[in-house]
Design an enzyme around this catalytic site. Structure first.
Site, PDB file in Angstrom:
ATOM      1  CB  CYS A 164     -95.608 -93.520 -30.058  1.00  0.00           C
ATOM      2  SG  CYS A 164     -95.574 -91.881 -31.080  1.00  0.00           S
ATOM      3  CG  HIS A 304     -98.103 -92.114 -24.682  1.00  0.00           C
ATOM      4  ND1 HIS A 304     -96.765 -92.780 -25.115  1.00  0.00           N
ATOM      5  CD2 HIS A 304     -98.638 -91.487 -25.795  1.00  0.00           C
ATOM      6  CE1 HIS A 304     -96.736 -92.409 -26.660  1.00  0.00           C
ATOM      7  NE2 HIS A 304     -97.774 -91.545 -26.825  1.00  0.00           N
ATOM      8  CD  GLU A 315    -100.877 -91.688 -20.519  1.00  0.00           C
ATOM      9  OE1 GLU A 315    -100.085 -92.690 -20.207  1.00  0.00           O
ATOM     10  OE2 GLU A 315    -100.450 -90.544 -21.057  1.00  0.00           O
ATOM     11  CE  LYS A 337     -93.767 -90.350 -24.860  1.00  0.00           C
ATOM     12  NZ  LYS A 337     -94.010 -91.132 -23.848  1.00  0.00           N
ATOM     13  CG  HIS A 342     -92.980 -88.856 -28.271  1.00  0.00           C
ATOM     14  ND1 HIS A 342     -92.883 -90.203 -28.242  1.00  0.00           N
ATOM     15  CD2 HIS A 342     -94.432 -88.858 -28.516  1.00  0.00           C
ATOM     16  CE1 HIS A 342     -93.845 -91.027 -28.382  1.00  0.00           C
ATOM     17  NE2 HIS A 342     -94.892 -89.957 -28.737  1.00  0.00           N
ATOM     18  CG  PHE A 401     -99.865 -91.132 -34.591  1.00  0.00           C
ATOM     19  CD1 PHE A 401    -100.435 -90.491 -33.463  1.00  0.00           C
ATOM     20  CD2 PHE A 401     -99.323 -90.604 -35.602  1.00  0.00           C
ATOM     21  CE1 PHE A 401    -100.165 -89.198 -33.668  1.00  0.00           C
ATOM     22  CE2 PHE A 401     -98.903 -89.000 -35.422  1.00  0.00           C
ATOM     23  CZ  PHE A 401     -99.491 -88.346 -34.474  1.00  0.00           C
TER      24      PHE A 401
END
Length: 413
Positions: A164, A304, A315, A337, A342, A401
């Site tokens: 991502c 994010h 975050e 998002k 996403h 990831f």
């Protein structure tokens, strides 16, 4: 050469909120959701049946029928976004030295739909039914190559695959290429098209996706206490990055400056973020320090903000560590998002385009669906309503990831 300044001169988006830049921005600042029941394929067997699908895409306006059949949809999206970005930039490529123009467009997954389709043919009919185009259709780097072929661009060309964070890393690496004098212009971003059994089914197996199927537009709810997973999306974002003097000489319209880049690794877990948020916080500091700023100079963060329990909590902690408690409570944060879903490897690219539009227009898009505060997520997430305010500089965070962290710092001109 490392001191060369880099500006954003063109934007192209293919998204669940539309593919025309003006429509995309208008829907974003009015808090509209692009999440809806999945129509692309049968999802009746899956617990998550919703997504941010691209529904307003006129592929024939960008790619011939013959060439369409030779590409996976992620390449369709990437090529279209790149064409829109070039048009938006006003670049006359026939008057440019194309050896000084490059492409870095990444993807987290690449040609997943082609992979699934071709595997199905193999299982049913054997190896004689493989398409000779299968490999070039599915390899992740092909979208960068196809964009270069389309425009005759012979400068640096590769792709970044960092889950991502792919789109954000692609922009950051392109920034470095221009700063170091290896190119004058870069087309950079990300593309993703995971709408198939392998994409949705794989994330369902991880229990990562929201199952709020009865109310799709409220399913993506970053930082909200009632979040239950992310909403998968698709699309592409490509930005034209240009050396400042090059842009000025041709009289380009400049959105903003891309001034800083931070990249770190959690070295912690395959999918979960570091619960101490050390990598993400260090990435933010590296980005604003690279831009010659301190935390006090950052007005906005495009987070994010995936709408998953661990990401949003970690975050938030990362922002507190990077900014300090007092400044963290002053900085404005939103997760777009909440409206797009996403977009995986394309997320950071589209969110970078959003940062450019924020700096140009002085409007911060909201985090929609924020109704129930989470004690672990207690900052200013610009809830539900856009905010009109002058922004001097902003960050864009992407956390992938594998522990891949990338942050970009954009400054107003």
């Amino acid at each position: 050469m490392a001191g060369r300044r880099v500006v954003v001169t063109g934007l192209g988006v293919v998204s669940p909120l539309g593919c025309a830049l003006d429509k995309f921005w208008d829907r974003l600042i009015h808090g509209q959701s692009g999440v809806r029941p999945i129509q692309t394929f049968d999802v009746s067997r899956y617990p998550s049946k919703i997504a941010g699908e691209v529904v307003e895409f006129d592929i024939d306006a960008f790619i011939s029928k013959k060439e369409q059949r030779r590409m996976d949809p992620f390449s369709h999206y990437g090529i279209a976004a790149a064409k829109m970005a070039v048009t938006d930039s006003g670049l006359a490529l026939d008057q440019e030295n194309t050896e000084r123009i490059g492409v870095v467009v990444g993807s987290g997954i690449g040609g997943l739909q082609v992979l699934q389709e071709q595997h199905g043919k193999f299982m049913q009919q054997g190896p004689s039914r493989f398409s000779p185009f299968m490999i070039p259709q599915m390899i992740t780097n092909i979208v960068s190559g196809l964009i270069a072929i389309e425009h005759g661009l012979k400068g640096p060309n590769f792709c970044v695959v960092s889950a991502c964070a792919s789109g954000t890393h692609s922009l950051g690496e392109s920034l470095r290429i221009i700063q170091h004098g290896e190119a004058d212009v870069m087309l950079a971003g990300g593309a993703e098209a995971p709408m198939c059994d392998l994409g949705v089914g794989g994330f369902c197996a991880m229990r990562a996706l929201s199952t709020r199927n009865d109310d799709p537009q409220k399913a993506s709810r970053p930082f909200d206490a009632d979040r239950d997973g992310f909403v998968i999306g698709e699309g592409a974002g490509v930005l034209v990055l240009e050396e400042l003097e090059h842009a000025q000489k041709r009289g380009a319209r400049i959105y903003c400056e891309l001034a800083g880049y931070g990249r770190t690794c959690d070295a912690f877990h395959m999918t979960a973020p570091d619960d101490q948020a050390s990598g993400a916080s260090r990435g933010m500091k590296l980005a604003f320090e690279d831009a010659g700023l301190t935390a006090e100079g950052i007005d906005y963060i495009n987070a994010h903000g995936t709408s998953t329990e661990l990401n949003d909590k970690c975050e938030t902690l990362a922002i507190k560590k990077a900014f300090g408690e007092e400044l963290a409570r002053k900085v404005m944060i939103s997760s777009t998002k909440s409206m797009t879903g996403h977009l995986l490897g394309a997320a950071g690219a589209i969110e970078s385009a959003i940062c450019a539009l924020v700096l140009q227009n002085g409007i911060i898009p909201p985090t929609i669906n924020y109704t129930t505060p989470d004690p672990f997520c207690d900052l200013d997430y610009v809830p539900n309503t856009a905010r009109e305010v002058k922004v001097r500089a902003c960050l864009n965070n992407s956390l992938g990831f594998g522990g891949h962290n990338a942050t970009l710092c954009f400054k107003a001109m």
